[in-house]
Motif scaffolding. Structure first.
Motif, PDB file in Angstrom:
ATOM      1  N   PRO A  16       0.819  -1.226   0.000  1.00  0.00           N
ATOM      2  CA  PRO A  16       0.000   0.000   0.000  1.00  0.00           C
ATOM      3  C   PRO A  16       0.846   1.266   0.000  1.00  0.00           C
ATOM      4  N   LEU A  17       1.961   1.245   0.741  1.00  0.00           N
ATOM      5  CA  LEU A  17       2.813   2.435   0.825  1.00  0.00           C
ATOM      6  C   LEU A  17       3.460   2.744  -0.523  1.00  0.00           C
ATOM      7  N   VAL A  18       3.978   1.713  -1.193  1.00  0.00           N
ATOM      8  CA  VAL A  18       4.653   1.915  -2.481  1.00  0.00           C
ATOM      9  C   VAL A  18       3.664   2.420  -3.530  1.00  0.00           C
ATOM     10  N   ILE A  19       2.473   1.835  -3.572  1.00  0.00           N
ATOM     11  CA  ILE A  19       1.467   2.263  -4.552  1.00  0.00           C
ATOM     12  C   ILE A  19       1.032   3.703  -4.287  1.00  0.00           C
ATOM     13  N   THR A  20       0.839   4.039  -3.002  1.00  0.00           N
ATOM     14  CA  THR A  20       0.447   5.409  -2.646  1.00  0.00           C
ATOM     15  C   THR A  20       1.509   6.406  -3.065  1.00  0.00           C
ATOM     16  N   VAL A  21       2.783   6.096  -2.754  1.00  0.00           N
ATOM     17  CA  VAL A  21       3.885   6.984  -3.123  1.00  0.00           C
ATOM     18  C   VAL A  21       3.989   7.112  -4.639  1.00  0.00           C
ATOM     19  N   ALA A  22       3.813   6.002  -5.353  1.00  0.00           N
ATOM     20  CA  ALA A  22       3.903   6.034  -6.817  1.00  0.00           C
ATOM     21  C   ALA A  22       2.810   6.904  -7.422  1.00  0.00           C
ATOM     22  N   VAL A  23       1.589   6.786  -6.917  1.00  0.00           N
ATOM     23  CA  VAL A  23       0.485   7.602  -7.436  1.00  0.00           C
ATOM     24  C   VAL A  23       0.720   9.075  -7.153  1.00  0.00           C
ATOM     25  N   LEU A  24       1.147   9.390  -5.919  1.00  0.00           N
ATOM     26  CA  LEU A  24       1.407  10.782  -5.564  1.00  0.00           C
ATOM     27  C   LEU A  24       2.570  11.352  -6.373  1.00  0.00           C
ATOM     28  N   SER A  25       3.601  10.542  -6.588  1.00  0.00           N
ATOM     29  CA  SER A  25       4.745  10.998  -7.393  1.00  0.00           C
ATOM     30  C   SER A  25       4.325  11.284  -8.827  1.00  0.00           C
ATOM     31  N   TRP A  26       3.481  10.406  -9.379  1.00  0.00           N
ATOM     32  CA  TRP A  26       2.987  10.631 -10.742  1.00  0.00           C
ATOM     33  C   TRP A  26       2.164  11.909 -10.817  1.00  0.00           C
ATOM     34  N   LEU A  27       1.320  12.142  -9.810  1.00  0.00           N
ATOM     35  CA  LEU A  27       0.475  13.334  -9.800  1.00  0.00           C
ATOM     36  C   LEU A  27       1.312  14.601  -9.691  1.00  0.00           C
ATOM     37  N   VAL A  28       2.287  14.590  -8.770  1.00  0.00           N
ATOM     38  CA  VAL A  28       3.152  15.758  -8.596  1.00  0.00           C
ATOM     39  C   VAL A  28       3.961  16.014  -9.860  1.00  0.00           C
ATOM     40  N   GLY A  29       4.507  14.938 -10.463  1.00  0.00           N
ATOM     41  CA  GLY A  29       5.286  15.087 -11.680  1.00  0.00           C
ATOM     42  C   GLY A  29       4.459  15.625 -12.833  1.00  0.00           C
ATOM     43  N   SER A  30       3.224  15.174 -12.934  1.00  0.00           N
ATOM     44  CA  SER A  30       2.346  15.648 -14.009  1.00  0.00           C
ATOM     45  C   SER A  30       2.032  17.129 -13.858  1.00  0.00           C
ATOM     46  N   LEU A  31       1.744  17.551 -12.629  1.00  0.00           N
ATOM     47  CA  LEU A  31       1.442  18.960 -12.397  1.00  0.00           C
ATOM     48  C   LEU A  31       2.671  19.833 -12.622  1.00  0.00           C
ATOM     49  N   ASP A  32       3.824  19.359 -12.171  1.00  0.00           N
ATOM     50  CA  ASP A  32       5.061  20.115 -12.401  1.00  0.00           C
ATOM     51  C   ASP A  32       5.354  20.242 -13.890  1.00  0.00           C
ATOM     52  N   GLY A  33       5.188  19.127 -14.623  1.00  0.00           N
ATOM     53  CA  GLY A  33       5.434  19.158 -16.064  1.00  0.00           C
ATOM     54  C   GLY A  33       4.476  20.085 -16.789  1.00  0.00           C
ATOM     55  N   ALA A  34       3.207  20.087 -16.366  1.00  0.00           N
ATOM     56  CA  ALA A  34       2.227  20.967 -17.000  1.00  0.00           C
ATOM     57  C   ALA A  34       2.566  22.431 -16.746  1.00  0.00           C
ATOM     58  N   PHE A  35       2.990  22.746 -15.525  1.00  0.00           N
ATOM     59  CA  PHE A  35       3.349  24.124 -15.187  1.00  0.00           C
ATOM     60  C   PHE A  35       4.561  24.595 -15.984  1.00  0.00           C
ATOM     61  N   ILE A  36       5.580  23.767 -16.048  1.00  0.00           N
ATOM     62  CA  ILE A  36       6.786  24.123 -16.800  1.00  0.00           C
ATOM     63  C   ILE A  36       6.468  24.246 -18.283  1.00  0.00           C
ATOM     64  N   GLY A  37       5.591  23.348 -18.778  1.00  0.00           N
ATOM     65  CA  GLY A  37       5.206  23.414 -20.184  1.00  0.00           C
ATOM     66  C   GLY A  37       4.504  24.718 -20.534  1.00  0.00           C
ATOM     67  N   VAL A  38       3.640  25.193 -19.636  1.00  0.00           N
ATOM     68  CA  VAL A  38       2.949  26.465 -19.873  1.00  0.00           C
ATOM     69  C   VAL A  38       3.939  27.618 -19.900  1.00  0.00           C
ATOM     70  N   LEU A  39       4.869  27.626 -18.941  1.00  0.00           N
ATOM     71  CA  LEU A  39       5.875  28.696 -18.911  1.00  0.00           C
ATOM     72  C   LEU A  39       6.736  28.686 -20.168  1.00  0.00           C
ATOM     73  N   THR A  40       7.093  27.489 -20.626  1.00  0.00           N
ATOM     74  CA  THR A  40       7.953  27.387 -21.804  1.00  0.00           C
ATOM     75  C   THR A  40       7.246  27.860 -23.069  1.00  0.00           C
ATOM     76  N   LYS A  41       5.991  27.412 -23.262  1.00  0.00           N
ATOM     77  CA  LYS A  41       5.272  27.777 -24.479  1.00  0.00           C
ATOM     78  C   LYS A  41       4.921  29.261 -24.518  1.00  0.00           C
ATOM     79  N   LEU A  42       4.556  29.798 -23.349  1.00  0.00           N
ATOM     80  CA  LEU A  42       4.182  31.214 -23.310  1.00  0.00           C
ATOM     81  C   LEU A  42       5.384  32.139 -23.159  1.00  0.00           C
ATOM     82  N   ARG A  43       6.549  31.523 -22.900  1.00  0.00           N
ATOM     83  CA  ARG A  43       7.794  32.299 -22.740  1.00  0.00           C
ATOM     84  C   ARG A  43       7.635  33.383 -21.679  1.00  0.00           C
TER      85      ARG A  43
END
Length: 210
Positions: A16-43
């Motif tokens: 349960p701990l590994v699955i929880t950490v993996a899901v949270l890591s994926w969610l955090v990574g996705s949000l971080d990637g989306a934020f950086i992507g917006v900054l990059t495209k909009l310059r």
């Protein structure tokens, strides 16, 4: 054998701990990637700053929470609600966009509003045939043309799939054929995700036995 027993106990601790950490890591990574992507495209900032922001873990989550808090505070006053009405009116005048936006808004208003009844009650219904029971959640009551075509009182329910409750089936069933459960929605979801292995009260019973 003791080794097999210890291995199974270790799996119960770490899975349960590994699955929880993996899901949270994926969610955090996705949000971080989306934020950086917006900054990059909009310059909106320099490449050096973007490179530095890429190495700040959880920045996208923090900014998302801040945006939600600020926007929620703005629309909680009279002026904010007026601007929100103008925004809704604008989007509802754009072809194709209005059908998507209005549908999603109605669903979100139903799910997240304090007065909404969606997913507030766990039920037991017969599905996919008589004599076979499954967990469902009440999402509302039929209205309009659907209600006019039905005889008697009916309710709208959502039947989640196992072990992924985000997919499922929408059904309209007679209220007389539904059994309301005392368990909370969280307990019912746990029961569904565990495929019936973890029912409400199971943990307490196991603790008493130990």
């Amino acid at each position: 054998m003791p080794i097999k027993k210890y291995l199974l106990a270790g799996l119960l601790v770490w899975t349960p701990l590994v699955i929880t950490v993996a899901v949270l890591s994926w969610l955090v990574g996705s949000l971080d990637g989306a934020f950086i992507g917006v900054l990059t495209k909009l310059r909106l900032t320099s490449p050096d700053t973007i490179y530095w922001l890429e190495h700040v873990p959880g920045l996208g989550v923090i900014l998302l929470i801040l945006v939600l808090l600020i926007s929620g505070a703005l629309v909680s006053n009279v002026a904010g609600r007026w601007w929100m009405k103008q925004w809704d009116r604008l989007l509802n005048q754009i072809p194709i966009v209005k059908s998507i936006y209005s549908s999603v808004k109605k669903v979100s208003d139903t799910l997240f509003s304090d007065g909404g009844n969606a997913f507030r009650k766990a039920l037991l219904i017969q599905y996919p045939r008589q004599g076979v029971w499954t967990i469902a959640f009440q999402t509302g009551t039929p209205s309009g043309e659907v209600a006019s075509k039905l005889d008697g009182e009916h309710i709208s329910v959502y039947v989640p799939t196992t072990p992924n409750p985000t997919s499922g089936f929408f059904l309209v069933v007679p209220r007389a054929d539904v059994k309301e459960l005392n368990m909370s929605v969280d307990e019912a979801l746990t029961y569904v995700i565990s495929m019936g292995a973890v029912s409400p009260g199971t943990q307490a019973i196991q603790e008493k036995r130990n």
